[in-house]
Each structure stands twice: as structure tokens, then as C-alpha cells.
Design a protein around this motif. Structure first.
Motif, PDB file in Angstrom:
ATOM      1  N   ILE A   1      72.875  40.716  27.208  1.00 31.89           N
ATOM      2  CA  ILE A   1      74.188  40.841  27.846  1.00 31.89           C
ATOM      3  C   ILE A   1      75.238  41.255  26.823  1.00 31.89           C
ATOM      4  O   ILE A   1      76.073  42.120  27.086  1.00 31.89           O
ATOM      5  N   SER A   2      75.168  40.678  25.617  1.00 31.24           N
ATOM      6  CA  SER A   2      76.145  41.046  24.585  1.00 31.24           C
ATOM      7  C   SER A   2      75.991  42.513  24.185  1.00 31.24           C
ATOM      8  O   SER A   2      76.984  43.200  23.945  1.00 31.24           O
ATOM      9  N   LEU A   3      74.748  42.980  24.144  1.00 35.95           N
ATOM     10  CA  LEU A   3      74.511  44.389  23.826  1.00 35.95           C
ATOM     11  C   LEU A   3      75.110  45.288  24.905  1.00 35.95           C
ATOM     12  O   LEU A   3      75.734  46.309  24.608  1.00 35.95           O
ATOM     13  N   PHE A   4      74.920  44.915  26.150  1.00 32.20           N
ATOM     14  CA  PHE A   4      75.462  45.708  27.250  1.00 32.20           C
ATOM     15  C   PHE A   4      76.990  45.694  27.234  1.00 32.20           C
ATOM     16  O   PHE A   4      77.619  46.715  27.501  1.00 32.20           O
ATOM     17  N   GLN A   5      77.560  44.560  26.914  1.00 28.43           N
ATOM     18  CA  GLN A   5      79.026  44.487  26.853  1.00 28.43           C
ATOM     19  C   GLN A   5      79.556  45.442  25.790  1.00 28.43           C
ATOM     20  O   GLN A   5      80.593  46.077  25.979  1.00 28.43           O
ATOM     21  N   ASP A   6      78.818  45.570  24.697  1.00 29.89           N
ATOM     22  CA  ASP A   6      79.237  46.483  23.640  1.00 29.89           C
ATOM     23  C   ASP A   6      79.168  47.940  24.084  1.00 29.89           C
ATOM     24  O   ASP A   6      79.968  48.758  23.640  1.00 29.89           O
ATOM     25  N   ILE A   7      78.217  48.287  24.962  1.00 29.07           N
ATOM     26  CA  ILE A   7      78.104  49.671  25.414  1.00 29.07           C
ATOM     27  C   ILE A   7      78.984  49.956  26.623  1.00 29.07           C
ATOM     28  O   ILE A   7      79.466  51.069  26.787  1.00 29.07           O
ATOM     29  N   VAL A   8      79.229  48.966  27.484  1.00 31.76           N
ATOM     30  CA  VAL A   8      80.025  49.269  28.677  1.00 31.76           C
ATOM     31  C   VAL A   8      81.506  49.442  28.359  1.00 31.76           C
ATOM     32  O   VAL A   8      82.196  50.157  29.080  1.00 31.76           O
ATOM     33  N   ARG A   9      81.973  48.853  27.284  1.00 33.86           N
ATOM     34  CA  ARG A   9      83.383  49.065  26.914  1.00 33.86           C
ATOM     35  C   ARG A   9      83.685  50.546  26.734  1.00 33.86           C
ATOM     36  O   ARG A   9      84.628  51.059  27.343  1.00 33.86           O
TER      37      ARG A   9
ATOM     38  N   THR B   1      62.997  44.259  33.746  1.00 38.84           N
ATOM     39  CA  THR B   1      63.806  43.174  33.188  1.00 38.84           C
ATOM     40  C   THR B   1      65.286  43.448  33.387  1.00 38.84           C
ATOM     41  O   THR B   1      66.035  42.581  33.828  1.00 38.84           O
ATOM     42  N   VAL B   2      65.707  44.667  33.066  1.00 39.13           N
ATOM     43  CA  VAL B   2      67.122  45.034  33.196  1.00 39.13           C
ATOM     44  C   VAL B   2      67.558  44.941  34.654  1.00 39.13           C
ATOM     45  O   VAL B   2      68.644  44.463  34.959  1.00 39.13           O
ATOM     46  N   ARG B   3      66.702  45.372  35.542  1.00 40.09           N
ATOM     47  CA  ARG B   3      67.016  45.337  36.976  1.00 40.09           C
ATOM     48  C   ARG B   3      67.239  43.894  37.435  1.00 40.09           C
ATOM     49  O   ARG B   3      68.082  43.641  38.285  1.00 40.09           O
ATOM     50  N   ASP B   4      66.520  42.952  36.853  1.00 41.05           N
ATOM     51  CA  ASP B   4      66.656  41.544  37.235  1.00 41.05           C
ATOM     52  C   ASP B   4      67.897  40.884  36.643  1.00 41.05           C
ATOM     53  O   ASP B   4      68.316  39.833  37.109  1.00 41.05           O
ATOM     54  N   LEU B   5      68.475  41.475  35.620  1.00 44.92           N
ATOM     55  CA  LEU B   5      69.676  40.923  35.009  1.00 44.92           C
ATOM     56  C   LEU B   5      70.906  41.526  35.687  1.00 44.92           C
ATOM     57  O   LEU B   5      70.893  42.674  36.105  1.00 44.92           O
ATOM     58  N   SER B   6      71.973  40.765  35.773  1.00 46.14           N
ATOM     59  CA  SER B   6      73.197  41.256  36.419  1.00 46.14           C
ATOM     60  C   SER B   6      73.731  42.511  35.749  1.00 46.14           C
ATOM     61  O   SER B   6      74.337  43.362  36.390  1.00 46.14           O
ATOM     62  N   ILE B   7      73.479  42.648  34.476  1.00 42.66           N
ATOM     63  CA  ILE B   7      73.994  43.793  33.752  1.00 42.66           C
ATOM     64  C   ILE B   7      73.381  45.094  34.227  1.00 42.66           C
ATOM     65  O   ILE B   7      74.018  46.137  34.150  1.00 42.66           O
ATOM     66  N   GLY B   8      72.161  45.043  34.743  1.00 38.10           N
ATOM     67  CA  GLY B   8      71.524  46.251  35.269  1.00 38.10           C
ATOM     68  C   GLY B   8      72.321  46.833  36.420  1.00 38.10           C
ATOM     69  O   GLY B   8      72.558  48.041  36.488  1.00 38.10           O
TER      70      GLY B   8
ATOM     71  N   LYS C   1      74.453  50.351  36.436  1.00 33.36           N
ATOM     72  CA  LYS C   1      74.184  51.342  37.489  1.00 33.36           C
ATOM     73  C   LYS C   1      75.487  51.738  38.183  1.00 33.36           C
ATOM     74  O   LYS C   1      75.726  52.921  38.442  1.00 33.36           O
ATOM     75  N   ASP C   2      76.351  50.755  38.478  1.00 37.48           N
ATOM     76  CA  ASP C   2      77.641  51.046  39.112  1.00 37.48           C
ATOM     77  C   ASP C   2      78.475  51.989  38.250  1.00 37.48           C
ATOM     78  O   ASP C   2      79.127  52.904  38.765  1.00 37.48           O
ATOM     79  N   ARG C   3      78.468  51.783  36.961  1.00 43.82           N
ATOM     80  CA  ARG C   3      79.231  52.658  36.060  1.00 43.82           C
ATOM     81  C   ARG C   3      78.645  54.064  36.050  1.00 43.82           C
ATOM     82  O   ARG C   3      79.382  55.051  36.021  1.00 43.82           O
ATOM     83  N   LEU C   4      77.338  54.151  36.058  1.00 45.56           N
ATOM     84  CA  LEU C   4      76.699  55.461  36.060  1.00 45.56           C
ATOM     85  C   LEU C   4      76.994  56.208  37.358  1.00 45.56           C
ATOM     86  O   LEU C   4      77.239  57.421  37.341  1.00 45.56           O
ATOM     87  N   VAL C   5      77.012  55.494  38.479  1.00 47.12           N
ATOM     88  CA  VAL C   5      77.376  56.117  39.765  1.00 47.12           C
ATOM     89  C   VAL C   5      78.810  56.628  39.692  1.00 47.12           C
ATOM     90  O   VAL C   5      79.105  57.754  40.114  1.00 47.12           O
ATOM     91  N   ARG C   6      79.719  55.826  39.141  1.00 49.30           N
ATOM     92  CA  ARG C   6      81.122  56.249  39.031  1.00 49.30           C
ATOM     93  C   ARG C   6      81.252  57.475  38.138  1.00 49.30           C
ATOM     94  O   ARG C   6      81.981  58.411  38.449  1.00 49.30           O
ATOM     95  N   LEU C   7      80.520  57.492  37.048  1.00 51.80           N
ATOM     96  CA  LEU C   7      80.535  58.642  36.154  1.00 51.80           C
ATOM     97  C   LEU C   7      80.027  59.886  36.880  1.00 51.80           C
ATOM     98  O   LEU C   7      80.599  60.975  36.741  1.00 51.80           O
ATOM     99  N   SER C   8      78.972  59.739  37.664  1.00 47.71           N
ATOM    100  CA  SER C   8      78.439  60.896  38.400  1.00 47.71           C
ATOM    101  C   SER C   8      79.454  61.419  39.410  1.00 47.71           C
ATOM    102  O   SER C   8      79.537  62.622  39.646  1.00 47.71           O
ATOM    103  N   GLU C   9      80.235  60.518  39.998  1.00 48.71           N
ATOM    104  CA  GLU C   9      81.285  60.953  40.932  1.00 48.71           C
ATOM    105  C   GLU C   9      82.362  61.760  40.211  1.00 48.71           C
ATOM    106  O   GLU C   9      82.943  62.681  40.793  1.00 48.71           O
TER     107      GLU C   9
END
Length: 186
Positions: A54-62, A108-115, A119-127
Motif C-alpha cells: 500500500i505504501s508503494l502504491f501511495q508513492d506512485i499514485v501521487r 494479489t493486487v486485485r484483492d487489495l483495495s489499491i488495485g 484501475k480507477d486512475r487508469l480509467v480516468r487517464l484513458s478518458e
């Protein structure tokens, strides 16, 4: 060692071990041993493997959140969309080990909330790189431009050649796809 450096070392070592033996087969004890620290010292920063991820994902989603916010304020031009691709390419490059982890541990990623969050961010980027009034083939080109960079990172890693050249080639193809979609030169 400063606290920030310890956190970063834990993240780096955990990603190394996840890549070597998989997320499920890696224990906190092994991470602590590789770091040459006690489990108690590791627990001070992270209680679980999921906390590390989760900490790794937080670093990339910023940076992704910043990119999305920036892109939403820009004119919807081909130049903006090309810049979105360039900035996303830079984010992918900086976070290559994390994206490899995501690719290799999709369940594993799909089972974590961060997945879901990612995905939501990637959808927004594609839009942001497509227009709703584009023909479907051009909309697919726009979405494919984003995934071309992922493909360049994951699938070309086993192809002979300079890694930087492969990354540049993936970005070039992504920009070509966006350009084709927005100029009608398919």
C-alpha cells in the motif's frame, strides 16, 4: 539511518523479494533478514506485507493524481494528450519495479483495495487522452496508447536491446497512436 531512508530500504527490499519469489511466498521475516534488522524494527514501519505494498502504491499514485489534475485543467488538444503520455511514461519508468510487481501479482493486487484505486486512475487517464465523439477505432487507439507503454515495460524486458531504447520506442508508438486518432490519419 534516517527514518525516510529506512522506509525506502524496506520498500526496495520487499519489491526485490516479491520479484524473486512472489508476494505470497515472501514473509516479513525474510524481508527483515535481507535488511539485517529485527522483525520488531520492521514492524515499527510496516505491520504487514500489505502495508508495504500500500505504501508503494501511495508513492506512485501521487504523481498520477497530479498528472490527472494537471491534464483535467489543460485544453483537450493533441499536444496536451501527447504530454499526458510523456508524463505517464516518466511515471512508469520511475516506478518500473512496482509496475512489474503489479503485472506479476495481478491476483494479489486485485484483492487489495489499491488495485481498484489504481484501475480507477487508469480509467480516468484513458478518458483524458480520448474524446467521446471519436470513432470507436480511434478511441481504441487512444486507450491502446497507454497500454503500449505498459507492454513496452513488461513484454519487451525479455527482448534483446537497450532498455532505454525500448522505452523510447514504446513512447514513440504510443504518441503515433494518439496522433493517428486525433488527426484522422489512421
Amino acid at each position: 539511518m534516517a527514518r525516510g531512508n529506512t522506509r525506502q530500504r524496506i520498500q526496495d527490499v520487499a519489491l526485490e523479494l516479491f520479484a524473486e519469489q512472489g508476494y505470497e511466498k515472501t514473509s516479513l521475516r525474510e524481508i527483515a533478514e535481507r535488511l539485517d534488522v529485527t522483525k520488531a524494527a520492521l514492524y515499527y514501519h510496516f505491520k504487514t506485507k500489505e502495508d508495504i505494498v500500500i505504501s508503494l502504491f501511495q508513492d506512485i499514485v501521487r504523481p498520477l493524481d497530479e498528472l490527472i489534475a494537471w491534464a483535467a485543467e489543460q485544453p483537450r488538444t493533441l499536444e496536451t494528450k501527447t504530454e499526458i503520455l510523456r508524463r505517464y511514461h516518466d511515471a512508469l519508468t520511475r516506478a518500473a519495479p512496482l509496475f512489474r510487481f503489479m503485472h506479476e501479482n495481478q491476483a494479489t493486487v486485485r484483492d487489495l483495495s489499491i488495485g481498484v484505486d489504481f484501475k480507477d486512475r487508469l480509467v480516468r487517464l484513458s478518458e483524458l487522452v480520448q474524446e467521446p465523439d471519436l470513432p470507436m477505432a480511434d478511441r481504441v487507439r487512444c486507450v491502446s496508447a497507454l497500454f503500449t507503454m505498459h507492454a513496452g515495460m513488461f513484454f519487451l524486458q525479455h527482448v534483446d536491446g537497450d532498455p532505454e531504447e525500448k522505452r523510447k520506442a514504446a513512447l514513440e508508438v504510443a504518441v503515433d497512436l494518439i496522433t493517428q486518432a486525433h488527426t484522422g490519419h489512421a
